[in-house]
Write an enzyme that holds these catalytic residues in place. Sequence first.
Site, PDB file in Angstrom:
ATOM      1  N   CYS A  79       0.832  -1.212   0.000  1.00 13.37           N
ATOM      2  CA  CYS A  79       0.000   0.000   0.000  1.00 13.37           C
ATOM      3  C   CYS A  79       0.866   1.262   0.000  1.00 13.37           C
ATOM      4  O   CYS A  79       1.495   1.547  -1.017  1.00 13.37           O
ATOM      5  CB  CYS A  79      -0.994  -0.059   1.154  1.00 13.37           C
ATOM      6  SG  CYS A  79      -2.431   0.999   0.863  1.00 13.37           S
ATOM      7  N   HIS A 177      -3.110  -5.371   1.517  1.00 13.94           N
ATOM      8  CA  HIS A 177      -2.451  -5.602   2.817  1.00 13.94           C
ATOM      9  C   HIS A 177      -2.457  -7.084   3.204  1.00 13.94           C
ATOM     10  O   HIS A 177      -3.301  -7.499   3.995  1.00 13.94           O
ATOM     11  CB  HIS A 177      -3.195  -4.828   3.911  1.00 13.94           C
ATOM     12  CG  HIS A 177      -3.068  -3.350   3.819  1.00 13.94           C
ATOM     13  ND1 HIS A 177      -2.157  -2.628   4.553  1.00 13.94           N
ATOM     14  CD2 HIS A 177      -3.729  -2.452   3.058  1.00 13.94           C
ATOM     15  CE1 HIS A 177      -2.267  -1.347   4.274  1.00 13.94           C
ATOM     16  NE2 HIS A 177      -3.217  -1.212   3.366  1.00 13.94           N
ATOM     17  N   GLU A 179      -0.726  -8.505   5.287  1.00 15.22           N
ATOM     18  CA  GLU A 179      -0.429  -8.679   6.722  1.00 15.22           C
ATOM     19  C   GLU A 179      -1.706  -8.667   7.562  1.00 15.22           C
ATOM     20  O   GLU A 179      -1.677  -8.991   8.750  1.00 15.22           O
ATOM     21  CB  GLU A 179       0.550  -7.597   7.204  1.00 15.22           C
ATOM     22  CG  GLU A 179      -0.019  -6.194   7.372  1.00 15.22           C
ATOM     23  CD  GLU A 179      -0.253  -5.457   6.049  1.00 15.22           C
ATOM     24  OE1 GLU A 179      -0.085  -6.051   4.975  1.00 15.22           O
ATOM     25  OE2 GLU A 179      -0.620  -4.269   6.119  1.00 15.22           O
TER      26      GLU A 179
HETATM   27  N1  GLN Z   1      -3.440   6.429   0.852  1.00 15.86           N
HETATM   28  C1  GLN Z   1      -2.213   6.154   1.536  1.00 15.86           C
HETATM   29  C2  GLN Z   1      -1.044   6.940   0.945  1.00 15.86           C
HETATM   30  O1  GLN Z   1      -1.200   7.710   0.068  1.00 15.86           O
HETATM   31  C3  GLN Z   1      -1.904   4.671   1.533  1.00 15.86           C
HETATM   32  C4  GLN Z   1      -2.941   3.914   2.343  1.00 15.86           C
HETATM   33  C5  GLN Z   1      -2.403   2.697   3.047  1.00 15.86           C
HETATM   34  O2  GLN Z   1      -1.205   2.444   3.103  1.00 15.86           O
HETATM   35  N2  GLN Z   1      -3.304   1.942   3.649  1.00 15.86           N
HETATM   36  O3  GLN Z   1       0.045   6.791   1.365  1.00 15.86           O
END
Ligand code: GLN
Length: 198
Positions: A79, A177, A179
Amino acid sequence: MVTVGILALQGDVAEHVRALEESGARAVLVRRQSELDAVDGLVIPGGESTTMSNLLLSFGLFDPLSKKIADGMPVYGTCAGMIMLATHILDGRDDQRSFAAIDMVVRRNAFGRQVDSYEEDLFIDGIEGAPFPAVFLRAPWVESVGNDVKVLARAGNLPDGPIVAVRSGQAMATSFHPEIGSDWRFHDLFVRMIRGEA
Ligand code: GLN
C-alpha cells in the site's frame, strides 16, 4: 534464519512482524541506519506515504535506504509501501519522495473516496492454491509498468483490470495488505525471495 526488517517510522508494523515470524523469519523493527544495516530484506508497510517520506528524510534514513535498495537488498512494499517503491507517483504531494525501485506509475488513493476499503479474492501469478484474500485500504493502483516489471495480479481478476501486485527483480509491491488476516503466502514468498529460492 533470515532477518527481515520492517520500516517502523509509521504504519501497520505489528501485523507484518507476526506474519514474517510465522513465515519462518526473524523480524526486527528498523528506525535507524544501524538497524537497517543488520537486515537481509525490508518490508515497507502501509500507512501514509507523504508522512513516511517526511519521516524518512527527517530520520536521515532516506539516502541509506535508497542505497541499500539500489544495491539489491530485497524489499517488499504494501500500500503506502508500494507508493514508496515507485518511479512515478500520480496524485502525490510535490515534495513526496520515493525510491524508484520498481519502474511503474502509481496513483495514490486510486480506488476513489467512495471505496475507502474493500476486499476481494485475487489470483496471484506465482502463488499456488486458493485465490488470495486481498484487503484494500485507501489503496493505490499501478497505471503502467516498464518492461522489466512482472504483473502479479489485477483488480477484479480482469485481464485489463488495474494492476495491484508487481515484482521487479528483488522488489515486490502490493496495493493491498497481506499482513491483515491470516494468509501469509506473500510473506512466505518474500522470505523465499530473500533466501534466493523464489
Ligand atoms: N493512501 C495512503 C497513501 O497515500 C496509503 C494507504 C495505506 O497504506 N493503507 O500513502
